[in-house]
Design an enzyme around this catalytic site. Structure first.
Site, PDB file in Angstrom:
ATOM      1  N   LYS A  94       0.805  -1.236   0.000  1.00 24.22           N
ATOM      2  CA  LYS A  94       0.000   0.000   0.000  1.00 24.22           C
ATOM      3  C   LYS A  94       0.835   1.283   0.000  1.00 24.22           C
ATOM      4  CE  LYS A  94      -3.519  -0.844  -0.457  1.00 24.22           C
ATOM      5  NZ  LYS A  94      -3.977  -1.389  -1.787  1.00 24.22           N
TER       6      LYS A  94
ATOM      7  N   HIS B 206       6.853  -7.470  -2.498  1.00 23.65           N
ATOM      8  CA  HIS B 206       6.696  -6.827  -1.186  1.00 23.65           C
ATOM      9  C   HIS B 206       7.610  -7.501  -0.154  1.00 23.65           C
ATOM     10  CE1 HIS B 206       3.290  -4.491  -2.384  1.00 23.65           C
ATOM     11  NE2 HIS B 206       2.393  -5.442  -2.354  1.00 23.65           N
TER      12      HIS B 206
ATOM     13  N   SER C 166      -4.507   2.899   4.276  1.00 22.93           N
ATOM     14  CA  SER C 166      -4.840   2.377   2.955  1.00 22.93           C
ATOM     15  C   SER C 166      -5.110   0.873   3.040  1.00 22.93           C
ATOM     16  CB  SER C 166      -3.669   2.659   2.006  1.00 22.93           C
ATOM     17  OG  SER C 166      -3.900   2.100   0.744  1.00 22.93           O
TER      18      SER C 166
END
Ligand code: A3P
Length: 284
Positions: free
Chosen positions: A43, A98, A128
């Site tokens: 995010k 990620h 988020s």
């Protein structure tokens, strides 16, 4: 399946990131010299950066971003599907991850492959993700933002601690093949960031091509582009109201944190990020 996999003490969404793939990324995957790797904590504006990089590669021509889903243009290496795509893909490959640094393929550290690491104010990345996972059937949902802040500060969320992620990857910040970007700078000066990425990639774009990159990667265009807005996600994973393109602003956390939550967050931030030079993070 609202479940986590735990790998090396870090949680991952079990139905997207299988343990076997994590083992393969860590121990088997070979990074090639002409790979371009986009790294982020979830995010942080990952998909925005992918869109910009794809448009730079096509010199602003939107055909690719309008015809191929974003996860096929830049597969996520730690997902089962993304890993299979990447090991078969001809170079130069574009990929996303990620993963925290210590779980990434060790071959990266002796390679000249280029890496772009995008960082966002963790408070905004948290808000988020809080809204994102509430509309997704992927991982356990918190009962409140307060609960999610607690999980986040302890690193009990998918992909682990923001603080460890940033500390780990920022240790590469002096390397020539490593570009650090901030979501906040991208918002304030998107064209400046696009030019910075072009320089890093050794791409020379004409002014009209740069304008096209700017236009097609804008929040509005991405929101309407079904190849990039996640509307093509498997239906059983999403709930009504799901959207990737939520607000796209900075400091939205101020609309959601209580004063006490903000203070608790600050305290942990100061402790965990001690030692970085003043002015390192644009939101501080
Ligand atoms: P918000 O939820 O705060 O709106 P990621 O791609 O890493 O999952 O990050 C998603 C966040 O990036 C969302 O933040 C989304 O709105 C924002 N984002 C995506 N595309 C963007 C764009 N073109 N401009 C600004 N923000 C964008």
């Amino acid at each position: 399946m609202l479940d986590y996999t735990c790998f090396e003490g870090i949680l991952f969404p079990a139905n997207l990131v299988p343990k076997e793939t994590l083992q393969n990324v860590c121990n088997k995957f070979v990074v090639k010299e002409d790979d371009l790797i986009i790294l982020t904590y979830p995010k942080s504006g990952t998909n925005w950066l992918i869109e910009i990089v794809c448009l730079i590669q096509t010199k602003g021509d939107p055909k690719w971003i309008q015809s191929v889903p974003i996860w096929d243009r830049s597969p996520w290496i730690e997902t089962g599907k993304g890993y299979d795509q990447l090991i078969k893909m001809e170079g130069p490959r574009l990929m996303t991850s990620h993963l925290p640094m210590h779980l990434f393929s060790k071959s990266l550290f002796s390679s000249k492959a280029k890496v772009i690491y995008l960082i966002r104010n963790p408070r905004d990345a948290l808000v988020s993700r809080y809204f994102f996972i509430r509309k997704l059937n992927i991982v356990k949902k918190p009962d409140s933002l307060g609960t999610y802040i607690e999980w986040f500060l302890k690193g009990n969320v998918a992909y682990g601690s923001w603080f460890e992620h940033i500390r780990g990857w920022l240790s590469m910040r002096e390397c020539d093949n490593f570009l650090v970007l901030y979501y906040e700078d991208m918002k304030k000066d998107t064209m400046g960031t696009i030019k910075k990425i072009c320089d890093f990639l050794g791409k020379k774009l004409e002014p009209n091509e740069l304008n096209s990159v700017l236009k097609y990667s804008s929040f509005q265009f991405m929101k309407e582009n079904n190849m990039s807005n996640y509307s093509l996600m498997e239906k059983e994973l999403i709930l009504t109201g799901f959207t990737l393109m939520r607000k796209g602003t900075i400091e939205d956390w101020k609309n959601h944190f209580t004063v006490a939550q903000a203070e608790a967050f600050d305290k942990v931030f100061q402790k965990k990020m001690a030692g970085f030079p003043p002015g390192m993070f644009p939101w501080e």
